[in-house]
Design a protein around this motif. Structure first.
Motif, PDB file in Angstrom:
ATOM      1  N   ARG A  49      10.045  14.756  -2.622  1.00  0.00           N
ATOM      2  CA  ARG A  49       8.695  15.293  -2.440  1.00  0.00           C
ATOM      3  C   ARG A  49       7.659  14.178  -2.393  1.00  0.00           C
ATOM      4  NH1 ARG A  49       9.143  20.189  -6.837  1.00  0.00           N
ATOM      5  NH2 ARG A  49      10.406  21.578  -5.553  1.00  0.00           N
ATOM      6  N   ALA A  50       7.816  13.166  -3.254  1.00  0.00           N
ATOM      7  CA  ALA A  50       6.883  12.042  -3.268  1.00  0.00           C
ATOM      8  C   ALA A  50       6.968  11.251  -1.969  1.00  0.00           C
ATOM      9  CB  ALA A  50       7.174  11.131  -4.462  1.00  0.00           C
ATOM     10  N   THR A  51       8.165  11.110  -1.424  1.00  0.00           N
ATOM     11  CA  THR A  51       8.335  10.386  -0.163  1.00  0.00           C
ATOM     12  C   THR A  51       7.651  11.122   0.975  1.00  0.00           C
ATOM     13  OG1 THR A  51      10.433   9.472  -0.959  1.00  0.00           O
ATOM     14  CG2 THR A  51      10.045   9.431   1.415  1.00  0.00           C
ATOM     15  N   ILE A  52       7.798  12.423   1.019  1.00  0.00           N
ATOM     16  CA  ILE A  52       7.148  13.207   2.079  1.00  0.00           C
ATOM     17  C   ILE A  52       5.630  13.135   1.950  1.00  0.00           C
ATOM     18  CG2 ILE A  52       6.799  15.549   2.961  1.00  0.00           C
ATOM     19  CD1 ILE A  52       9.780  16.055   2.176  1.00  0.00           C
ATOM     20  N   LEU A  53       5.119  13.355   0.733  1.00  0.00           N
ATOM     21  CA  LEU A  53       3.676  13.305   0.522  1.00  0.00           C
ATOM     22  C   LEU A  53       3.114  11.918   0.816  1.00  0.00           C
ATOM     23  CD1 LEU A  53       1.048  14.645  -0.384  1.00  0.00           C
ATOM     24  CD2 LEU A  53       1.656  14.003  -2.740  1.00  0.00           C
ATOM     25  N   SER A  54       3.787  10.875   0.355  1.00  0.00           N
ATOM     26  CA  SER A  54       3.286   9.522   0.581  1.00  0.00           C
ATOM     27  C   SER A  54       3.350   9.138   2.054  1.00  0.00           C
ATOM     28  CB  SER A  54       4.051   8.513  -0.269  1.00  0.00           C
ATOM     29  OG  SER A  54       5.410   8.471   0.102  1.00  0.00           O
ATOM     30  N   ALA A  55       4.333   9.638   2.797  1.00  0.00           N
ATOM     31  CA  ALA A  55       4.396   9.350   4.229  1.00  0.00           C
ATOM     32  C   ALA A  55       3.205   9.975   4.953  1.00  0.00           C
ATOM     33  CB  ALA A  55       5.709   9.868   4.810  1.00  0.00           C
ATOM     34  N   LEU A  88       0.228  10.833   3.548  1.00  0.00           N
ATOM     35  CA  LEU A  88      -0.994  10.168   3.114  1.00  0.00           C
ATOM     36  C   LEU A  88      -1.115   8.765   3.696  1.00  0.00           C
ATOM     37  CD1 LEU A  88      -1.155  11.255  -0.635  1.00  0.00           C
ATOM     38  CD2 LEU A  88      -2.491  12.133   1.294  1.00  0.00           C
ATOM     39  N   PHE A  89      -0.018   8.015   3.698  1.00  0.00           N
ATOM     40  CA  PHE A  89      -0.073   6.668   4.257  1.00  0.00           C
ATOM     41  C   PHE A  89      -0.285   6.721   5.768  1.00  0.00           C
ATOM     42  CE2 PHE A  89       1.684   2.861   6.178  1.00  0.00           C
ATOM     43  CZ  PHE A  89       0.954   1.894   5.506  1.00  0.00           C
ATOM     44  N   GLY A  90       0.308   7.698   6.434  1.00  0.00           N
ATOM     45  CA  GLY A  90       0.081   7.858   7.871  1.00  0.00           C
ATOM     46  C   GLY A  90      -1.387   8.093   8.177  1.00  0.00           C
ATOM     47  N   ALA A  91      -2.036   8.925   7.365  1.00  0.00           N
ATOM     48  CA  ALA A  91      -3.469   9.174   7.550  1.00  0.00           C
ATOM     49  C   ALA A  91      -4.273   7.903   7.269  1.00  0.00           C
ATOM     50  CB  ALA A  91      -3.922  10.311   6.642  1.00  0.00           C
ATOM     51  N   TYR A  92      -3.898   7.169   6.224  1.00  0.00           N
ATOM     52  CA  TYR A  92      -4.589   5.919   5.903  1.00  0.00           C
ATOM     53  C   TYR A  92      -4.436   4.911   7.040  1.00  0.00           C
ATOM     54  CZ  TYR A  92      -5.221   1.237   4.073  1.00  0.00           C
ATOM     55  OH  TYR A  92      -5.604  -0.064   3.927  1.00  0.00           O
ATOM     56  N   TYR A  93      -3.227   4.744   7.532  1.00  0.00           N
ATOM     57  CA  TYR A  93      -2.987   3.753   8.581  1.00  0.00           C
ATOM     58  C   TYR A  93      -3.671   4.151   9.893  1.00  0.00           C
ATOM     59  CZ  TYR A  93      -0.688   0.182  11.311  1.00  0.00           C
ATOM     60  OH  TYR A  93      -0.454  -0.902  12.112  1.00  0.00           O
ATOM     61  N   ALA A  94      -3.663   5.439  10.217  1.00  0.00           N
ATOM     62  CA  ALA A  94      -4.354   5.902  11.418  1.00  0.00           C
ATOM     63  C   ALA A  94      -5.855   5.621  11.297  1.00  0.00           C
ATOM     64  CB  ALA A  94      -4.106   7.391  11.642  1.00  0.00           C
ATOM     65  N   ASN A  95      -6.417   5.842  10.118  1.00  0.00           N
ATOM     66  CA  ASN A  95      -7.825   5.531   9.905  1.00  0.00           C
ATOM     67  C   ASN A  95      -8.068   4.025  10.008  1.00  0.00           C
ATOM     68  OD1 ASN A  95     -10.602   6.235   9.095  1.00  0.00           O
ATOM     69  ND2 ASN A  95     -10.066   5.000   7.307  1.00  0.00           N
ATOM     70  N   ILE A 120       0.838  -1.202   0.000  1.00  0.00           N
ATOM     71  CA  ILE A 120       0.000   0.000   0.000  1.00  0.00           C
ATOM     72  C   ILE A 120       0.871   1.249   0.000  1.00  0.00           C
ATOM     73  CG2 ILE A 120      -1.681   1.321   1.353  1.00  0.00           C
ATOM     74  CD1 ILE A 120      -2.821  -1.438   2.225  1.00  0.00           C
ATOM     75  N   TYR A 121       1.948   1.257   0.802  1.00  0.00           N
ATOM     76  CA  TYR A 121       2.838   2.418   0.812  1.00  0.00           C
ATOM     77  C   TYR A 121       3.473   2.617  -0.567  1.00  0.00           C
ATOM     78  CZ  TYR A 121       6.507   5.701   1.812  1.00  0.00           C
ATOM     79  OH  TYR A 121       7.311   6.797   1.778  1.00  0.00           O
ATOM     80  N   PHE A 122       3.892   1.533  -1.205  1.00  0.00           N
ATOM     81  CA  PHE A 122       4.504   1.636  -2.526  1.00  0.00           C
ATOM     82  C   PHE A 122       3.520   2.227  -3.542  1.00  0.00           C
ATOM     83  CE2 PHE A 122       5.532  -0.135  -6.726  1.00  0.00           C
ATOM     84  CZ  PHE A 122       6.797   0.402  -6.891  1.00  0.00           C
ATOM     85  N   LEU A 123       2.271   1.768  -3.521  1.00  0.00           N
ATOM     86  CA  LEU A 123       1.268   2.316  -4.435  1.00  0.00           C
ATOM     87  C   LEU A 123       1.014   3.796  -4.164  1.00  0.00           C
ATOM     88  CD1 LEU A 123      -1.299  -0.613  -4.546  1.00  0.00           C
ATOM     89  CD2 LEU A 123       0.231   0.139  -6.375  1.00  0.00           C
ATOM     90  N   VAL A 124       0.940   4.176  -2.905  1.00  0.00           N
ATOM     91  CA  VAL A 124       0.747   5.588  -2.558  1.00  0.00           C
ATOM     92  C   VAL A 124       1.962   6.397  -3.012  1.00  0.00           C
ATOM     93  CG1 VAL A 124       0.489   7.203  -0.627  1.00  0.00           C
ATOM     94  CG2 VAL A 124      -0.824   5.096  -0.653  1.00  0.00           C
ATOM     95  N   VAL A 139       1.993  12.748  -9.047  1.00  0.00           N
ATOM     96  CA  VAL A 139       1.398  14.039  -8.674  1.00  0.00           C
ATOM     97  C   VAL A 139       2.472  15.115  -8.575  1.00  0.00           C
ATOM     98  CG1 VAL A 139       0.248  15.255  -6.773  1.00  0.00           C
ATOM     99  CG2 VAL A 139      -0.607  13.040  -7.519  1.00  0.00           C
ATOM    100  N   MET A 140       3.662  14.762  -8.087  1.00  0.00           N
ATOM    101  CA  MET A 140       4.732  15.733  -7.874  1.00  0.00           C
ATOM    102  C   MET A 140       5.523  16.074  -9.141  1.00  0.00           C
ATOM    103  SD  MET A 140       4.927  16.867  -4.865  1.00  0.00           S
ATOM    104  CE  MET A 140       3.277  16.786  -4.264  1.00  0.00           C
ATOM    105  N   LEU A 141       5.379  15.303 -10.206  1.00  0.00           N
ATOM    106  CA  LEU A 141       6.177  15.530 -11.420  1.00  0.00           C
ATOM    107  C   LEU A 141       6.115  16.955 -11.965  1.00  0.00           C
ATOM    108  CD1 LEU A 141       5.877  12.270 -13.516  1.00  0.00           C
ATOM    109  CD2 LEU A 141       7.950  13.321 -12.643  1.00  0.00           C
ATOM    110  N   PRO A 142       4.955  17.580 -12.100  1.00  0.00           N
ATOM    111  CA  PRO A 142       4.939  18.900 -12.741  1.00  0.00           C
ATOM    112  C   PRO A 142       5.407  20.058 -11.866  1.00  0.00           C
ATOM    113  CG  PRO A 142       2.706  18.228 -12.210  1.00  0.00           C
ATOM    114  CD  PRO A 142       3.596  17.075 -11.884  1.00  0.00           C
TER     115      PRO A 142
END
Length: 89
Positions: free
Chosen positions: A56-62, A64-71, A9-13, A20-23
């Motif tokens: 940037r992708a690592t920070i954003l995914s951390a 988002l995944f933190g929010a997912y896992y907390a939920n 799940i973390y890898f997919l996120v 998302v961060m590319l542009p």
């Protein structure tokens, strides 16, 4: 949740976050004042930095995944809370 699921799940996120961060932060030759090479597209980036995209992708995914896992652990939003869901058949 086992470690394989967490990693998958973390890898997919992370991959989605990378796209998302590319542009962000990309500049074209018109914006930087550089001369176009023969055959180069007007929209081709002149300052692409894949390392910055990965950070940037690592920070954003951390986040988002933190929010997912907390939920997942706390059960703030469940499938039964989603409007229109009435269970199985």
């Amino acid at each position: 949740m086992n470690w394989y699921a967490i990693f998958a799940i973390y890898f997919l996120v992370w991959v989605i976050s990378a796209f998302v961060m590319l542009p962000f932060g990309i500049r074209t030759p018109d914006e930087t004042g550089e001369v176009l090479l023969k055959g180069q597209a007007d929209s081709a980036p002149t300052n692409f930095r894949p390392g910055m995209v990965a950070v940037r992708a690592t920070i954003l995914s951390a986040v988002l995944f933190g929010a997912y896992y907390a939920n997942y652990v706390e059960g703030w939003i469940t499938i039964n809370m989603i409007s229109g869901y009435h269970g199985g058949s």
